[in-house]
Design a protein around this motif. Sequence first.
Motif, PDB file in Angstrom:
ATOM      1  N   ALA A 160     -37.308 -35.529 -44.267  1.00 31.40           N
ATOM      2  CA  ALA A 160     -36.646 -35.282 -43.278  1.00 31.40           C
ATOM      3  C   ALA A 160     -36.953 -36.561 -41.529  1.00 31.40           C
ATOM      4  O   ALA A 160     -38.082 -37.016 -42.016  1.00 31.40           O
ATOM      5  N   VAL A 161     -36.373 -36.677 -41.027  1.00 33.10           N
ATOM      6  CA  VAL A 161     -36.293 -38.482 -40.295  1.00 33.10           C
ATOM      7  C   VAL A 161     -36.853 -37.093 -38.270  1.00 33.10           C
ATOM      8  O   VAL A 161     -34.954 -36.570 -37.816  1.00 33.10           O
ATOM      9  N   LEU A 162     -37.515 -37.308 -37.769  1.00 37.74           N
ATOM     10  CA  LEU A 162     -36.882 -36.643 -36.574  1.00 37.74           C
ATOM     11  C   LEU A 162     -37.429 -38.467 -35.201  1.00 37.74           C
ATOM     12  O   LEU A 162     -38.180 -38.845 -35.386  1.00 37.74           O
ATOM     13  N   CYS A 163     -37.258 -37.932 -34.303  1.00 38.32           N
ATOM     14  CA  CYS A 163     -36.673 -39.831 -33.489  1.00 38.32           C
ATOM     15  C   CYS A 163     -37.092 -38.659 -31.969  1.00 38.32           C
ATOM     16  O   CYS A 163     -35.803 -38.557 -32.306  1.00 38.32           O
ATOM     17  N   LEU A 164     -37.495 -39.763 -30.840  1.00 39.24           N
ATOM     18  CA  LEU A 164     -38.259 -39.075 -29.859  1.00 39.24           C
ATOM     19  C   LEU A 164     -38.415 -40.204 -28.942  1.00 39.24           C
ATOM     20  O   LEU A 164     -39.161 -40.694 -29.127  1.00 39.24           O
ATOM     21  N   ASP A 165     -37.762 -40.457 -28.385  1.00 47.55           N
ATOM     22  CA  ASP A 165     -37.980 -41.544 -27.010  1.00 47.55           C
ATOM     23  C   ASP A 165     -37.550 -41.096 -25.348  1.00 47.55           C
ATOM     24  O   ASP A 165     -37.049 -40.246 -25.282  1.00 47.55           O
ATOM     25  N   VAL A 177     -31.346 -36.664 -41.904  1.00 51.12           N
ATOM     26  CA  VAL A 177     -32.287 -36.921 -43.387  1.00 51.12           C
ATOM     27  C   VAL A 177     -31.969 -37.607 -44.130  1.00 51.12           C
ATOM     28  O   VAL A 177     -30.757 -38.140 -44.123  1.00 51.12           O
ATOM     29  N   GLY A 178     -32.722 -38.042 -44.780  1.00 49.50           N
ATOM     30  CA  GLY A 178     -33.183 -39.398 -45.517  1.00 49.50           C
ATOM     31  C   GLY A 178     -32.931 -38.800 -46.733  1.00 49.50           C
ATOM     32  O   GLY A 178     -33.968 -38.150 -47.538  1.00 49.50           O
ATOM     33  N   ASN A 179     -32.412 -39.490 -48.113  1.00 50.76           N
ATOM     34  CA  ASN A 179     -32.435 -39.176 -49.067  1.00 50.76           C
ATOM     35  C   ASN A 179     -31.954 -39.954 -49.944  1.00 50.76           C
ATOM     36  O   ASN A 179     -30.610 -40.773 -50.101  1.00 50.76           O
ATOM     37  N   SER A 180     -32.303 -41.009 -50.930  1.00 52.10           N
ATOM     38  CA  SER A 180     -32.380 -42.429 -51.226  1.00 52.10           C
ATOM     39  C   SER A 180     -31.799 -43.339 -50.075  1.00 52.10           C
ATOM     40  O   SER A 180     -32.717 -43.829 -49.436  1.00 52.10           O
ATOM     41  N   ASP A 181     -30.733 -43.520 -50.669  1.00 52.80           N
ATOM     42  CA  ASP A 181     -30.130 -44.912 -49.754  1.00 52.80           C
ATOM     43  C   ASP A 181     -29.450 -44.406 -48.705  1.00 52.80           C
ATOM     44  O   ASP A 181     -28.271 -44.940 -48.147  1.00 52.80           O
ATOM     45  N   GLN A 182     -29.538 -43.152 -48.329  1.00 51.86           N
ATOM     46  CA  GLN A 182     -28.616 -42.151 -47.520  1.00 51.86           C
ATOM     47  C   GLN A 182     -29.028 -41.573 -46.190  1.00 51.86           C
ATOM     48  O   GLN A 182     -29.970 -41.128 -46.683  1.00 51.86           O
ATOM     49  N   LEU A 183     -28.320 -41.773 -44.769  1.00 53.38           N
ATOM     50  CA  LEU A 183     -29.700 -41.054 -44.170  1.00 53.38           C
ATOM     51  C   LEU A 183     -28.436 -40.621 -42.995  1.00 53.38           C
ATOM     52  O   LEU A 183     -27.344 -41.126 -42.732  1.00 53.38           O
ATOM     53  N   GLU A 184     -28.196 -39.361 -43.185  1.00 50.31           N
ATOM     54  CA  GLU A 184     -27.331 -38.819 -42.691  1.00 50.31           C
ATOM     55  C   GLU A 184     -27.803 -37.568 -41.460  1.00 50.31           C
ATOM     56  O   GLU A 184     -28.962 -36.979 -41.407  1.00 50.31           O
ATOM     57  N   PRO A 185     -26.617 -37.898 -39.718  1.00 49.52           N
ATOM     58  CA  PRO A 185     -26.991 -37.120 -38.947  1.00 49.52           C
ATOM     59  C   PRO A 185     -27.727 -35.716 -39.300  1.00 49.52           C
ATOM     60  O   PRO A 185     -26.167 -34.902 -39.542  1.00 49.52           O
TER      61      PRO A 185
END
Length: 622
Positions: A160-165, A177-185
């Motif tokens: 899982a990926v969380l971005c805060l700024d 969500v990152g899975n191998s070479d894919q990154l989905e919002p």
Amino acid sequence: MDDDFVNSSPVYILGISAFYHDSGAALLRDGTILCAAQEERFTRKKHDPGFPAHSVRFCLEFAGIGLDQVQSVVFYDKPLLKFERLLETYLSFAPKGLGSFLKAMPVWLKEKLYLKQELRSQLCELSGLARKALPPLLFTAHHQSHAASAFFPSPYEKAAVLCLDGVGEWATTSAWVGNSDQLEPLWQIDFPHSLGLLYSAFTYYLGFKVNSGEYKVMGLAPYGEPRFAELIRSELIDIKPDGSFRLNMDYFDYCTGLTMVNERFGKLFGLPVRAPESDALTQAHMDIAASIQEVTNDCVVRLASQLRKETGMEHLCLAGGVALNCVANSEVARLAGFKGLWVQPAAGDAGGSIGAALSAWYAGEHPQRRQDSPDGMNGAYLGPEFSDEDIRSALNRFGAVFDEEPQESLCSRVADLLADGNVVGWFQGRMEFGPRALGHRSILGDPRLPGMQEKMNLKIKFRESFRPFAPSVLEEDTKDWFECEFTSPYMLMTAPVSKTRRHESADAEALTGLQKLKQVRSAIPAVTHVDYSARLQTVGKGGSVVYRRLLHAFKALTGCPVLINTSFNVRGEPIVATPEDAFRCFMATDMDYLVVGNFVLSKGSQSGREAFMDHVDQFELD
């Protein structure tokens, strides 16, 4: 990886972040991060927002290529979407903020709305290429750049990926969500509701500079009690159980005004905005810092916990400016339920250059993502380095007096100097990328000495006495000195000093505010904050070889595998980039020794120090 790809020419992708703050550039070769640098290190202008010409030039020279050999240039956000947000915000609040609108529009119309043309002009000037010969120019969304910089260099196959700024185009918080070479919002929270801007509002209110002084609020928080936390929750931010939130915009002025907060904000806490460099910090200021830190911790932990429930992922990656808050990161590691946490060391806007380039790479027809150990950031040692000949030539130009120490005895000699109570400027190898010095552009000291924190703050760094210093510790010795179940190679986590190393006393509990600085709290007092915490850098076998060797030498001499590690700069100045920068900083401060590569300089052997003293006075106070 198929044979056709192996035998083909390398694919280079250049990522660029610029025109807001902390501009930088990064270069990929076949999807691997080859080099990266922040523009401020070259221009000596802290948080330089300009086009990163020096950084781009460094990256191309490091790779030994021209811009015509780059497949594409990728910018880290989408300026038209940002312009849309600016217009919609002003329309929503009209007629309030007309003055701010009139001030912002000429800049946007002249520089930022036509950013594509500006970027191409700058690239032409830098490379000598005609416009038609430039590589394709691509744009990624701001939070996509952050998310890509967090996931793709991480050690995780899935996360899982969380971005805060503060804010990108619209997003202020986003989940992926990152899975191998894919990154989905997955979802996002949009401007004006921003945890980053809330924290920056308190940074401004407490008299520190927005976009650079947030870490001062974090360092001030342990001196206070969070007695305003419930007031913040009831009046300023509504945090739901899943971490989603909304701000009460009646108290903020950043949408249309020229300041972060309005008069209602000050009345809420019973204090006016503290003027920068004004009266001493009061206990109320410290309590306010403690309160916003507690609220931030709570919100980030709730967001991360919800993401764990939604995705079922065992690992989490973080990026965005809020991810530089190591206290909140540590609470996430402790409470959110993930087995592993990885934080992008250049989590702010400069790191967006890496994410922009990686987004373009993984959008193409390229081989599956490779897992790097311990990660894909090369210890964050991605900047320029200097040969012995470069260093000797630079020092000779200053008329410096130095010894050249054999490499095999260098670390033993420096360990002796540190154990004798000397402060040492330490300049080695490739420069770090990101805001932390990680043992290549560092100022070092002995953490066992009670007076070392005050000495380094006031006489070396020229900054507030309350600011804590970070310890570097050999990874294998971490649990013996700190209550820590994780590694922290990039100095982005905190951990309590081990109870077996503490010097606790009843008298300490009676101290308040900055009086707490007087208490010797552990066997390593110079890196033990007033709440017994420390912002750790764990130095493992995947980190700097020479820095790890120095820690081993210091441990062999003293029994202590810990050193004070602070960035090689003074207040208001970027971290040093070159041997010349290092020598100027050394001469302008009370550092005792300077070690650049294998060259050792004693302050007592140098002459003409007066010529360097004005060097400190020119720095912008942050």
